[in-house]
Design a protein around this motif. Structure first.
Motif, PDB file in Angstrom:
ATOM      1  N   LYS A 171      -3.567   4.531  -5.928  1.00 53.36           N
ATOM      2  CA  LYS A 171      -4.304   4.363  -4.664  1.00 53.36           C
ATOM      3  C   LYS A 171      -5.784   4.056  -4.898  1.00 53.36           C
ATOM      4  CE  LYS A 171      -0.734   5.498  -2.094  1.00 53.36           C
ATOM      5  NZ  LYS A 171       0.060   4.511  -1.424  1.00 53.36           N
ATOM      6  N   GLU A 172      -6.359   4.605  -5.961  1.00 53.81           N
ATOM      7  CA  GLU A 172      -7.769   4.325  -6.260  1.00 53.81           C
ATOM      8  C   GLU A 172      -7.978   2.838  -6.543  1.00 53.81           C
ATOM      9  OE1 GLU A 172      -9.568   6.844  -9.199  1.00 53.81           O
ATOM     10  OE2 GLU A 172      -8.674   8.644  -8.306  1.00 53.81           O
ATOM     11  N   TRP A 173      -7.068   2.240  -7.329  1.00 56.36           N
ATOM     12  CA  TRP A 173      -7.160   0.805  -7.604  1.00 56.36           C
ATOM     13  C   TRP A 173      -7.062   0.028  -6.284  1.00 56.36           C
ATOM     14  CZ3 TRP A 173      -3.520  -2.981  -6.490  1.00 56.36           C
ATOM     15  CH2 TRP A 173      -3.843  -4.253  -6.931  1.00 56.36           C
ATOM     16  N   TYR A 174      -6.082   0.383  -5.475  1.00 54.28           N
ATOM     17  CA  TYR A 174      -5.862  -0.326  -4.220  1.00 54.28           C
ATOM     18  C   TYR A 174      -7.108  -0.256  -3.329  1.00 54.28           C
ATOM     19  CZ  TYR A 174      -3.950  -1.853   0.198  1.00 54.28           C
ATOM     20  OH  TYR A 174      -3.749  -2.534   1.379  1.00 54.28           O
ATOM     21  N   ASP A 175      -7.696   0.918  -3.214  1.00 52.30           N
ATOM     22  CA  ASP A 175      -8.868   1.093  -2.359  1.00 52.30           C
ATOM     23  C   ASP A 175     -10.085   0.323  -2.878  1.00 52.30           C
ATOM     24  OD1 ASP A 175      -7.425   2.718  -0.653  1.00 52.30           O
ATOM     25  OD2 ASP A 175      -8.128   4.584  -1.570  1.00 52.30           O
ATOM     26  N   ALA A 176     -10.166   0.137  -4.202  1.00 51.93           N
ATOM     27  CA  ALA A 176     -11.352  -0.486  -4.804  1.00 51.93           C
ATOM     28  C   ALA A 176     -11.218  -1.995  -5.023  1.00 51.93           C
ATOM     29  CB  ALA A 176     -11.658   0.184  -6.143  1.00 51.93           C
ATOM     30  N   THR A 177     -10.015  -2.537  -4.961  1.00 58.05           N
ATOM     31  CA  THR A 177      -9.815  -3.933  -5.352  1.00 58.05           C
ATOM     32  C   THR A 177      -9.936  -4.900  -4.174  1.00 58.05           C
ATOM     33  OG1 THR A 177      -8.379  -5.480  -6.507  1.00 58.05           O
ATOM     34  CG2 THR A 177      -7.302  -3.920  -5.053  1.00 58.05           C
ATOM     35  N   ASP A 178     -10.398  -6.089  -4.483  1.00 58.64           N
ATOM     36  CA  ASP A 178     -10.370  -7.179  -3.510  1.00 58.64           C
ATOM     37  C   ASP A 178      -9.048  -7.930  -3.599  1.00 58.64           C
ATOM     38  OD1 ASP A 178     -12.937  -6.678  -2.548  1.00 58.64           O
ATOM     39  OD2 ASP A 178     -13.865  -7.913  -4.106  1.00 58.64           O
ATOM     40  N   ALA A 179      -8.227  -7.575  -4.586  1.00 59.10           N
ATOM     41  CA  ALA A 179      -6.966  -8.281  -4.834  1.00 59.10           C
ATOM     42  C   ALA A 179      -5.817  -7.761  -3.973  1.00 59.10           C
ATOM     43  CB  ALA A 179      -6.599  -8.169  -6.309  1.00 59.10           C
ATOM     44  N   ARG A 180      -6.092  -6.861  -3.048  1.00 62.10           N
ATOM     45  CA  ARG A 180      -5.003  -6.254  -2.271  1.00 62.10           C
ATOM     46  C   ARG A 180      -4.221  -7.271  -1.441  1.00 62.10           C
ATOM     47  NH1 ARG A 180      -9.399  -4.170   0.303  1.00 62.10           N
ATOM     48  NH2 ARG A 180      -9.147  -2.195  -0.766  1.00 62.10           N
ATOM     49  N   ASN A 181      -4.836  -8.422  -1.147  1.00 60.87           N
ATOM     50  CA  ASN A 181      -4.136  -9.438  -0.362  1.00 60.87           C
ATOM     51  C   ASN A 181      -3.581 -10.578  -1.210  1.00 60.87           C
ATOM     52  OD1 ASN A 181      -4.530  -8.185   2.179  1.00 60.87           O
ATOM     53  ND2 ASN A 181      -6.649  -8.881   2.151  1.00 60.87           N
ATOM     54  N   ASP A 182      -3.646 -10.450  -2.544  1.00 65.79           N
ATOM     55  CA  ASP A 182      -3.074 -11.467  -3.430  1.00 65.79           C
ATOM     56  C   ASP A 182      -1.554 -11.460  -3.332  1.00 65.79           C
ATOM     57  OD1 ASP A 182      -5.650 -11.904  -4.257  1.00 65.79           O
ATOM     58  OD2 ASP A 182      -5.352 -11.161  -6.306  1.00 65.79           O
ATOM     59  N   ASP A 183      -0.954 -12.609  -3.606  1.00 65.00           N
ATOM     60  CA  ASP A 183       0.506 -12.674  -3.705  1.00 65.00           C
ATOM     61  C   ASP A 183       0.926 -11.963  -4.979  1.00 65.00           C
ATOM     62  OD1 ASP A 183       0.667 -14.219  -1.403  1.00 65.00           O
ATOM     63  OD2 ASP A 183       0.652 -16.104  -2.510  1.00 65.00           O
ATOM     64  N   GLU A 217       0.811  -1.214   0.000  1.00 60.33           N
ATOM     65  CA  GLU A 217       0.000   0.000   0.000  1.00 60.33           C
ATOM     66  C   GLU A 217       0.852   1.275   0.000  1.00 60.33           C
ATOM     67  OE1 GLU A 217      -3.557   2.116   2.592  1.00 60.33           O
ATOM     68  OE2 GLU A 217      -2.584   0.332   3.387  1.00 60.33           O
ATOM     69  N   ASP A 218       1.926   1.279   0.778  1.00 66.41           N
ATOM     70  CA  ASP A 218       2.742   2.489   0.897  1.00 66.41           C
ATOM     71  C   ASP A 218       3.523   2.819  -0.368  1.00 66.41           C
ATOM     72  OD1 ASP A 218       1.861   2.802   3.489  1.00 66.41           O
ATOM     73  OD2 ASP A 218       3.621   1.852   4.383  1.00 66.41           O
ATOM     74  N   VAL A 219       3.746   1.841  -1.236  1.00 64.87           N
ATOM     75  CA  VAL A 219       4.584   2.088  -2.414  1.00 64.87           C
ATOM     76  C   VAL A 219       3.799   2.047  -3.725  1.00 64.87           C
ATOM     77  CG1 VAL A 219       6.697   1.294  -1.289  1.00 64.87           C
ATOM     78  CG2 VAL A 219       5.303  -0.334  -2.573  1.00 64.87           C
ATOM     79  N   LEU A 220       2.486   1.953  -3.637  1.00 59.18           N
ATOM     80  CA  LEU A 220       1.670   1.958  -4.850  1.00 59.18           C
ATOM     81  C   LEU A 220       1.318   3.379  -5.258  1.00 59.18           C
ATOM     82  CD1 LEU A 220      -0.825  -0.988  -4.313  1.00 59.18           C
ATOM     83  CD2 LEU A 220       1.114  -0.883  -5.879  1.00 59.18           C
ATOM     84  N   PHE A 221       1.364   3.627  -6.551  1.00 56.19           N
ATOM     85  CA  PHE A 221       0.963   4.917  -7.102  1.00 56.19           C
ATOM     86  C   PHE A 221      -0.554   4.990  -7.243  1.00 56.19           C
ATOM     87  CE2 PHE A 221      -0.280   7.211 -10.965  1.00 56.19           C
ATOM     88  CZ  PHE A 221       0.109   8.491 -10.601  1.00 56.19           C
TER      89      PHE A 221
END
Length: 135
Positions: free
Chosen positions: A8-20, A2-6
């Motif tokens: 942020k909208e994708w990160y906040d909206a995705t269920d894939a944030r915990n994928d490897d 999360e801290d190194v992603l550009f």
């Protein structure tokens, strides 16, 4: 990541944030005796596998890191990467000592299968897979 992603909208909206996003295999050697020799010389052989994937609008990448100072020295450990498969982009940056928010130098290195990339002392680095195959 999360801290190194550009994106942020994708990160906040995705269920894939915990994928490897990538896989790290540490302290590898052909056999136990080779491993002992590697360790005796204070070295380590690791493999990082980064599948092709987009993280919203950006390519899959590692979290990135800086190396610690060598005991008794004023510089950090260097590191050598070899691209075994695929292609990589290495993003390197040198920051002000004690303040990673002040960037003094940036370098981008593109590497293909078989290439070696030296990460100099004092440089933080991120590995990016911008290809359609596993790095």
């Amino acid at each position: 990541m999360e801290d190194v992603l550009f994106d942020k909208e994708w990160y906040d909206a995705t269920d894939a944030r915990n994928d490897d996003l990538y896989y790290m295999f540490r302290d590898l050697a052909k056999n136990d005796s080779d491993l002992e020799v590697i360790k005796a010389h204070h070295l380590r052989y690791d493999i990082t596998a980064i599948p092709p994937r987009m993280l919203g609008s950006e390519f899959t990448k590692t979290v990135g890191h800086y190396h610690p100072k060598i005991p008794g020295a004023d510089v950090s450990y260097p590191e050598i990467y070899q691209v075994l498969e695929g292609s990589a982009i290495y993003l390197l940056q040198k920051a002000e000592s004690g303040d990673e928010d002040i960037v003094l130098d940036v370098a981008v290195v593109s590497a293909e299968k078989g290439d070696l990339v030296l990460i100099p002392p004092e440089y933080g680095h991120v590995t990016i897979n911008a290809a359609e195959t596993t790095l």
